[in-house]
Design an enzyme around this catalytic site. Sequence first.
Site, short mmCIF file in Angstrom:
data_model
loop_
_atom_site.label_atom_id
_atom_site.label_comp_id
_atom_site.label_asym_id
_atom_site.label_seq_id
_atom_site.Cartn_x
_atom_site.Cartn_y
_atom_site.Cartn_z
N GLY A 57 0.82 -1.20 0.00
CA GLY A 57 0.00 0.00 0.00
C GLY A 57 0.85 1.25 0.00
O GLY A 57 1.80 1.37 0.79
N PHE A 78 -14.76 20.20 13.49
CA PHE A 78 -15.13 19.00 12.74
C PHE A 78 -16.12 18.19 13.57
O PHE A 78 -16.18 18.33 14.79
CB PHE A 78 -13.87 18.16 12.44
CG PHE A 78 -13.67 17.89 10.99
CD1 PHE A 78 -13.40 18.91 10.09
CD2 PHE A 78 -13.76 16.58 10.48
CE1 PHE A 78 -13.22 18.65 8.74
CE2 PHE A 78 -13.58 16.31 9.13
CZ PHE A 78 -13.31 17.34 8.26
N TRP A 137 1.68 -3.34 -8.97
CA TRP A 137 1.78 -4.77 -8.67
C TRP A 137 0.61 -5.08 -7.74
O TRP A 137 0.34 -4.34 -6.80
CB TRP A 137 3.09 -5.10 -7.95
CG TRP A 137 4.28 -5.18 -8.86
CD1 TRP A 137 4.86 -4.15 -9.53
CD2 TRP A 137 5.04 -6.34 -9.18
NE1 TRP A 137 5.93 -4.60 -10.24
CE2 TRP A 137 6.08 -5.95 -10.05
CE3 TRP A 137 4.96 -7.70 -8.79
CZ2 TRP A 137 7.02 -6.85 -10.55
CZ3 TRP A 137 5.89 -8.58 -9.28
CH2 TRP A 137 6.91 -8.17 -10.16
N GLN A 165 -19.13 3.17 8.52
CA GLN A 165 -19.53 4.57 8.65
C GLN A 165 -20.24 5.09 7.40
O GLN A 165 -19.70 4.97 6.29
CB GLN A 165 -18.30 5.43 8.91
CG GLN A 165 -18.61 6.92 8.95
CD GLN A 165 -17.53 7.72 9.64
OE1 GLN A 165 -16.54 8.09 9.02
NE2 GLN A 165 -17.70 7.95 10.92
N HIS A 198 -21.25 8.57 5.81
CA HIS A 198 -21.01 10.01 5.91
C HIS A 198 -22.31 10.69 5.54
O HIS A 198 -22.94 10.33 4.54
CB HIS A 198 -19.88 10.39 4.95
CG HIS A 198 -19.33 11.75 5.18
ND1 HIS A 198 -20.08 12.90 5.00
CD2 HIS A 198 -18.10 12.17 5.58
CE1 HIS A 198 -19.31 13.95 5.29
NE2 HIS A 198 -18.12 13.53 5.64
N LEU A 241 -17.97 12.84 -2.13
CA LEU A 241 -18.08 13.42 -0.80
C LEU A 241 -18.09 14.94 -0.83
O LEU A 241 -17.30 15.57 -1.51
CB LEU A 241 -16.86 12.97 0.02
CG LEU A 241 -16.82 13.52 1.45
CD1 LEU A 241 -17.79 12.78 2.33
CD2 LEU A 241 -15.41 13.42 2.02
N GLU A 283 -16.95 17.31 5.47
CA GLU A 283 -17.48 17.84 6.71
C GLU A 283 -16.97 19.26 6.96
O GLU A 283 -17.56 20.04 7.72
CB GLU A 283 -17.00 16.94 7.84
CG GLU A 283 -17.82 16.97 9.09
CD GLU A 283 -17.55 15.71 9.89
OE1 GLU A 283 -18.23 14.70 9.64
OE2 GLU A 283 -16.67 15.73 10.75
N ARG A 292 -20.99 11.58 12.85
CA ARG A 292 -21.56 11.11 11.58
C ARG A 292 -22.65 10.06 11.75
O ARG A 292 -23.61 10.03 10.97
CB ARG A 292 -20.44 10.55 10.71
CG ARG A 292 -19.50 11.64 10.28
CD ARG A 292 -18.31 11.10 9.54
NE ARG A 292 -17.45 12.21 9.17
CZ ARG A 292 -16.27 12.11 8.58
NH1 ARG A 292 -15.79 10.90 8.29
NH2 ARG A 292 -15.58 13.16 8.28
N HIS A 338 -18.74 5.40 3.77
CA HIS A 338 -17.53 6.21 3.71
C HIS A 338 -16.29 5.50 4.27
O HIS A 338 -15.20 5.66 3.76
CB HIS A 338 -17.78 7.49 4.52
CG HIS A 338 -16.68 8.49 4.46
ND1 HIS A 338 -16.19 8.97 3.27
CD2 HIS A 338 -15.98 9.11 5.45
CE1 HIS A 338 -15.22 9.85 3.53
NE2 HIS A 338 -15.08 9.94 4.83
N ARG A 347 -16.10 6.46 13.89
CA ARG A 347 -14.90 7.28 13.79
C ARG A 347 -15.28 8.75 13.73
O ARG A 347 -16.26 9.12 13.08
CB ARG A 347 -14.13 6.94 12.52
CG ARG A 347 -13.00 7.91 12.21
CD ARG A 347 -12.20 7.51 11.00
NE ARG A 347 -12.85 7.77 9.74
CZ ARG A 347 -12.70 8.88 9.01
NH1 ARG A 347 -11.94 9.87 9.46
NH2 ARG A 347 -13.30 9.01 7.86
N GLY A 406 -14.58 12.38 12.20
CA GLY A 406 -13.94 12.95 11.03
C GLY A 406 -12.61 13.57 11.41
O GLY A 406 -12.48 14.16 12.48
N LEU A 419 -6.81 10.34 8.97
CA LEU A 419 -5.51 10.68 8.38
C LEU A 419 -4.44 10.65 9.45
O LEU A 419 -3.33 10.15 9.25
CB LEU A 419 -5.57 12.06 7.71
CG LEU A 419 -6.41 12.13 6.43
CD1 LEU A 419 -6.52 13.57 5.95
CD2 LEU A 419 -5.81 11.26 5.32
#
Length: 581
Positions: free
Chosen positions: A13, A118, A157, A232, A234, A244, A247, A287, A355, A390, A392, A396
Amino acid sequence: MNEISEHDIIVVGGGAAGLRAAIAAVQTDPGLDVAIVSKVYPMRSHTVSAEGGAAAVIKPNDSLDEHIDDTISGSDWLADQDVVEAFVREAPHELIQLEHWGCPWSREADGSIAVRPFGGMKIERTWFAADKVGFHLLHTLFQTSLKFETIKRYDEWYGTKLLVENGRCQGIVAIELRSGQVRALVANAVILCTGGAGRIYPFTTNGAIKTGDGMAMAYRAGVPLKDMEFVQYHPTGLPGTGILITEAARGEGGILVNKDGYRYLQDYGLGPPEPWPRLRAMELGPRDKLSQAFVHETRKGRTFAGPYGDYVHLDVRHLGEEKINTKIPFVRELAHRYVGIDPVHEPIPVRPVVHYMMGGVHTDVSGATPVPGLYAAGEAACVSINGANRLGSNSLTECLVFGARAGRHAAAFAAQRPPRDRAALVAQARDEAQRVAANFIRKDTGAERVAALRAEMTRAMEEGTGIYRDEASLRKTCDVLRALRDRFPNIRLDDRSLSFNTELITALELDFMLDVAEAVAHSALARTESRGSHQRTDHPRRDDSRFLKHTLAYRTDTAPRIDYLDVVITRWPPAERVYGR
Ligand SMILES: Cc1cc2nc3c(=O)[nH]c(=O)nc-3n(C[C@H](O)[C@H](O)[C@H](O)COP(=O)(O)OP(=O)(O)OC[C@H]3O[C@@H](n4cnc5c(N)ncnc54)[C@H](O)[C@@H]3O)c2cc1C
């Protein structure tokens, strides 16, 4: 043709979690050789589409305890509190680190970091770079990763299977999309950072690549998937496309109104409707509660009917053109391009959309899974800070904090240089190449089509495991998924080529998605309570006496086996979730 390539660590990833993990690993031990395997070029990972921001305490009116408190109550007390404490403590350091690597965080007039409100965060702590946060964050990580010669990349890959030998994860089998070549990528440690699985649903904000591959690979290797029933929605996606509307639009002062122009959230325990610019709860509630309120409004007949289902209005007109252009320019662009309206002059039609997966690969606070040598981080993992819902802008930051942790711990593990079972690993990779050829590329029997099975799967998921669930609909979904599993071996492809065979990849992705979907549906069936995003109409109350526990789903040849694990409670005893009072 090489049958095997060897590295010290393989990161699967190239999104925020994967790049952060790779950088942490080589910084921990510069002698290590780290490879990043990604089915798309890293800058095309879903992280790039994040808009709103990343949370971390930075302002004097905020405190670590407040962020912990918001995250735990947001999770409906299902998050592990020791993990949340580590997360919140390390979050500011990670965002400052990104700043030093070149991330252009938006600023106040005095030059300090700007933060925005948020959902579910009772104090402003969401850092942002206008409303293109994912782009800037991923770009910063990507360019930083390029500085290290010891980080190699396998772009385009596709990983199909983890190599587990002698009870240890020793690599991954991957297909080079350009040539169709199948290779054993061998390493002392593997870190799965393969992102979420929103594509098991028909209507989602998630990019087409979010098919839960890494979750399914770990599940097949004997690792349980944790808390998969928590999906979740959204509250503000564009009807039709599911794109999206961040938020941040509400963080900056946008309001939600029904077809009568009424701010309906005040009817759902989310606080009084304060006038802008003093928004607190209401639109800035979590949310899960906002998406549930939408369902009730629809049942009351107070939403607009549209060609893509019911919707409400997100109104940002009162912010004015200048603020819209500086704080949420991308919202304006998306609304214009995809629903043909200008939010400066018209409200934006929105509806709830799948989401994010709160659940994922079971790991501990270091990102380690129960299989030695296998780690996971980011949306693919469940570590768990998100519990039943979760907040918002925590995701990240989660990718950074736990990507870095997984990278450091995998580096320590890899540095011990455990022996490699090369011959057995090459044999496993050959078997995998044979499986792919025999079941897909060379197979000319069978009448099932990938797209048809996928459509039936996503419909079943929406019908049985949506915002509200009950036993009858969940059982039906479990049965449909099992029938689809049985039909899957009869699929037939038209494309027999080896080079960029996208039909083959969609078939392999569907195979993974069916596993992930079953884990979601069975985990939801077994949890006979309502908590956060998991709302059972037949069991409407939270039941801490029986379910203050994580669900663990183990793969078997038949239905998943469900087990439970206690939630870690440190200083925050379970309480009622209160917003806007
Ligand atoms: C539209 C949108 C907006 C969002 N906005 C925000 C926000 O403002 N704030 C916030 O905190 N969160 C936000 N989120 C959530 C957050 O962006 C994601 O949870 C997070 O970016 C996930 O990062 P990741 O590194 O775990 O995975 P991803 O970024 O999804 O990356 C997954 C990687 O795995 C690779 N991969 C997957 N399967 C395979 C395979 N089989 N073989 C090889 N490689 C593979 C892919 O190529 C990719 O590189 C948003 C999400 C969406 C969808």
